[in-house]
Design a protein around this motif. Structure first.
Motif, mmCIF file in Angstrom:
data_model
loop_
_atom_site.group_PDB
_atom_site.id
_atom_site.type_symbol
_atom_site.label_atom_id
_atom_site.label_comp_id
_atom_site.label_asym_id
_atom_site.label_seq_id
_atom_site.Cartn_x
_atom_site.Cartn_y
_atom_site.Cartn_z
ATOM 1 N N ASP A 175 -1.912 -95.539 -21.575
ATOM 2 C CA ASP A 175 -2.776 -95.300 -22.724
ATOM 3 C C ASP A 175 -3.487 -93.969 -22.598
ATOM 4 O O ASP A 175 -3.816 -93.324 -23.590
ATOM 5 C CB ASP A 175 -3.818 -96.413 -22.835
ATOM 6 C CG ASP A 175 -3.176 -97.778 -23.011
ATOM 7 O OD1 ASP A 175 -2.381 -97.928 -23.958
ATOM 8 O OD2 ASP A 175 -3.456 -98.680 -22.205
ATOM 9 N N ARG A 176 -3.750 -93.581 -21.359
ATOM 10 C CA ARG A 176 -4.375 -92.288 -21.109
ATOM 11 C C ARG A 176 -4.015 -91.824 -19.705
ATOM 12 O O ARG A 176 -3.692 -92.621 -18.827
ATOM 13 C CB ARG A 176 -5.898 -92.367 -21.269
ATOM 14 C CG ARG A 176 -6.581 -93.397 -20.400
ATOM 15 C CD ARG A 176 -8.015 -93.662 -20.834
ATOM 16 N NE ARG A 176 -8.628 -94.752 -20.080
ATOM 17 C CZ ARG A 176 -9.391 -94.593 -19.020
ATOM 18 N NH1 ARG A 176 -9.652 -93.362 -18.570
ATOM 19 N NH2 ARG A 176 -9.925 -95.628 -18.391
ATOM 20 N N GLU A 201 -6.813 -103.409 -17.862
ATOM 21 C CA GLU A 201 -6.251 -102.069 -17.719
ATOM 22 C C GLU A 201 -6.093 -101.769 -16.234
ATOM 23 O O GLU A 201 -6.998 -102.029 -15.436
ATOM 24 C CB GLU A 201 -7.163 -101.030 -18.364
ATOM 25 C CG GLU A 201 -6.605 -99.615 -18.324
ATOM 26 C CD GLU A 201 -7.543 -98.612 -18.971
ATOM 27 O OE1 GLU A 201 -7.132 -97.950 -19.937
ATOM 28 O OE2 GLU A 201 -8.688 -98.481 -18.482
ATOM 29 N N GLY A 251 -3.387 -107.198 -23.282
ATOM 30 C CA GLY A 251 -4.322 -106.241 -23.846
ATOM 31 C C GLY A 251 -5.753 -106.394 -23.380
ATOM 32 O O GLY A 251 -6.630 -105.633 -23.802
ATOM 33 N N TYR A 291 -2.727 -92.712 -14.096
ATOM 34 C CA TYR A 291 -2.210 -93.309 -15.317
ATOM 35 C C TYR A 291 -2.929 -94.645 -15.552
ATOM 36 O O TYR A 291 -2.975 -95.500 -14.670
ATOM 37 C CB TYR A 291 -0.709 -93.552 -15.205
ATOM 38 C CG TYR A 291 0.084 -92.284 -14.928
ATOM 39 C CD1 TYR A 291 0.524 -91.480 -15.976
ATOM 40 C CD2 TYR A 291 0.398 -91.902 -13.626
ATOM 41 C CE1 TYR A 291 1.252 -90.323 -15.736
ATOM 42 C CE2 TYR A 291 1.121 -90.739 -13.374
ATOM 43 C CZ TYR A 291 1.545 -89.959 -14.422
ATOM 44 O OH TYR A 291 2.252 -88.807 -14.174
ATOM 45 N N TYR A 292 -3.476 -94.836 -16.742
ATOM 46 C CA TYR A 292 -4.175 -96.066 -17.092
ATOM 47 C C TYR A 292 -3.299 -96.857 -18.058
ATOM 48 O O TYR A 292 -2.994 -96.387 -19.167
ATOM 49 C CB TYR A 292 -5.532 -95.753 -17.695
ATOM 50 C CG TYR A 292 -6.493 -95.169 -16.677
ATOM 51 C CD1 TYR A 292 -7.360 -95.983 -15.965
ATOM 52 C CD2 TYR A 292 -6.512 -93.798 -16.419
ATOM 53 C CE1 TYR A 292 -8.236 -95.457 -15.022
ATOM 54 C CE2 TYR A 292 -7.375 -93.255 -15.466
ATOM 55 C CZ TYR A 292 -8.230 -94.090 -14.775
ATOM 56 O OH TYR A 292 -9.081 -93.557 -13.833
ATOM 57 N N VAL A 293 -2.890 -98.054 -17.615
ATOM 58 C CA VAL A 293 -1.925 -98.860 -18.358
ATOM 59 C C VAL A 293 -2.568 -100.199 -18.712
ATOM 60 O O VAL A 293 -3.127 -100.879 -17.839
ATOM 61 C CB VAL A 293 -0.648 -99.097 -17.530
ATOM 62 C CG1 VAL A 293 0.367 -99.901 -18.340
ATOM 63 C CG2 VAL A 293 -0.040 -97.757 -17.092
ATOM 64 N N SER A 294 -2.464 -100.598 -19.975
ATOM 65 C CA SER A 294 -3.030 -101.873 -20.417
ATOM 66 C C SER A 294 -2.162 -103.042 -19.946
ATOM 67 O O SER A 294 -0.941 -102.919 -19.807
ATOM 68 C CB SER A 294 -3.139 -101.919 -21.940
ATOM 69 O OG SER A 294 -4.068 -100.965 -22.404
ATOM 70 N N GLN A 305 4.159 -95.297 -20.499
ATOM 71 C CA GLN A 305 3.464 -96.581 -20.539
ATOM 72 C C GLN A 305 1.953 -96.429 -20.697
ATOM 73 O O GLN A 305 1.279 -97.337 -21.187
ATOM 74 C CB GLN A 305 3.728 -97.367 -19.239
ATOM 75 C CG GLN A 305 5.177 -97.508 -18.833
ATOM 76 C CD GLN A 305 6.021 -98.128 -19.909
ATOM 77 O OE1 GLN A 305 5.645 -99.157 -20.470
ATOM 78 N NE2 GLN A 305 7.152 -97.507 -20.219
#
Length: 330
Positions: A216-217, A239, A236, A229-232, A214
């Motif tokens: 993005d980085r 984050e 959009g 964990y960085y999730v949008s 999931q």
């Protein structure tokens, strides 16, 4: 800083201020002590204000950089603001709480010097929350999180223990923190060694895998060898940061542990999972606390696990968990 035999410098302390709590969470291990909670009234065995401050002053002498106040529920202590205010300069102050008492007190805690809070929130459904916490205080917890953010205690970390009853809420909780500025999520691995009910445990590696898909980085955090964990958010525009605390059977986690703990009744302990190394500090002078602190650090074990095993009816050290690291001469 004091350094143990396994090369770990002790830069933080975790201080339990009480074992009293207005919740009765099914997964609670009470800082590794088990279910020791008694009446809700203040107890004589709790450290008083001066006891806590005296220990923190000694810890600061050893260059300890951070203290996290825990419980039970630390906000049941009416002297909490005073303790925070008297915490030595140079120590970052944070707290883990269930959040129900933050409305009305968050501004005073911030003014006293509190910098961050972790708030326990295991579900986004009031009924399921009540089943887990044995409390009907879901709305108060939500209000507490909002009060902490309004007081400037951001980011607020939401603590969620991951076990059978909560695992299904992870996607919703990730979306929740991604959509709300100032919130982060800390997923805490369920620890059957301390709580029992091993059938409640879930595979934490699957949670890591799902988050990796999931995210993005992904960021590596040196403390405890954790991943962030960085999730949008779904739209959009936001984050969310999600971190997993997974000490069970994780040698890397323990190899990076820089904390010692103090129980609510004033005993130093070197590891959450140990019950045989408690060193009482009640009534001690500062020189005596210094020596007790040194002894606690010197007796730390390298790995969260079965440091004692039963052989022929006696408990003996398990060499797997007390081995010292190899040196160049070995």
């Amino acid at each position: 800083m004091l350094v143990d035999d396994f090369g770990r410098a002790v830069s933080g302390v975790r201080v339990s201020l009480t074992d009293r709590c207005n919740f009765d969470c099914v997964y609670c291990h009470n800082e590794g002590l088990g279910d020791t909670r008694g009446p809700m009234d203040a107890q004589d065995h709790e450290m008083d204000t001066d006891d806590v401050v005296r220990f923190l002053e000694v810890a600061r002498e050893f260059d300890v950089e951070a203290v996290k106040f825990t419980g039970g529920e630390p906000m049941l202590r009416q002297d909490l603001e005073e303790i925070i205010r008297r915490t030595p300069d140079g120590m970052e102050v944070s707290m883990t709480t269930n959040g129900t008492f933050l409305p009305g007190r968050a501004p005073d805690l911030k003014a006293a010097g509190l910098e961050r809070v972790n708030v326990s929130q295991d579900a986004l459904d009031p009924d399921d929350f009540a089943q887990i916490t044995k409390s009907g205080a879901y709305d108060q917890v939500i209000e507490g999180v909002e009060a902490a953010l309004a007081a400037g205690l951001a980011p607020v970390k939401l603590n969620m223990v991951v076990f059978e009853a909560t695992a299904g809420y992870i996607p919703r909780m990730v979306d929740h923190v991604a959509a709300n500025d100032g919130l982060q999520l800390q997923l805490i691995e369920y620890m059957p060694e301390l709580v029992g009910n091993p059938e409640w445990a879930v595979d934490i590696d699957r949670v890591h895998g799902w988050l990796e898909e999931q995210a993005d980085r992904v960021e590596h955090r040196e403390m405890h060898d954790r991943r962030r964990y960085y999730v949008s958010s779904e739209d959009g525009d936001g984050e969310g940061m999600v971190e997993i605390v997974d000490p069970v059977e994780n040698e890397e986690f323990c190899a990076n542990c820089e904390r010692v703990r103090v129980t609510h009744d004033g005993k130093l302990k070197g590891c959450l999972n140990r019950g045989d190394d408690h060193r009482p500090m009640g009534g001690m002078t500062k020189p005596e606390i210094r020596e007790t602190f040194r002894e606690t650090v010197a007796n730390r074990v390298p790995y969260y696990g079965e440091y004692l095993v039963e052989e022929d009816g006696e408990w003996v050290l398990n060499e797997k968990y007390v081995r010292k690291p190899a040196t160049a001469d070995d």
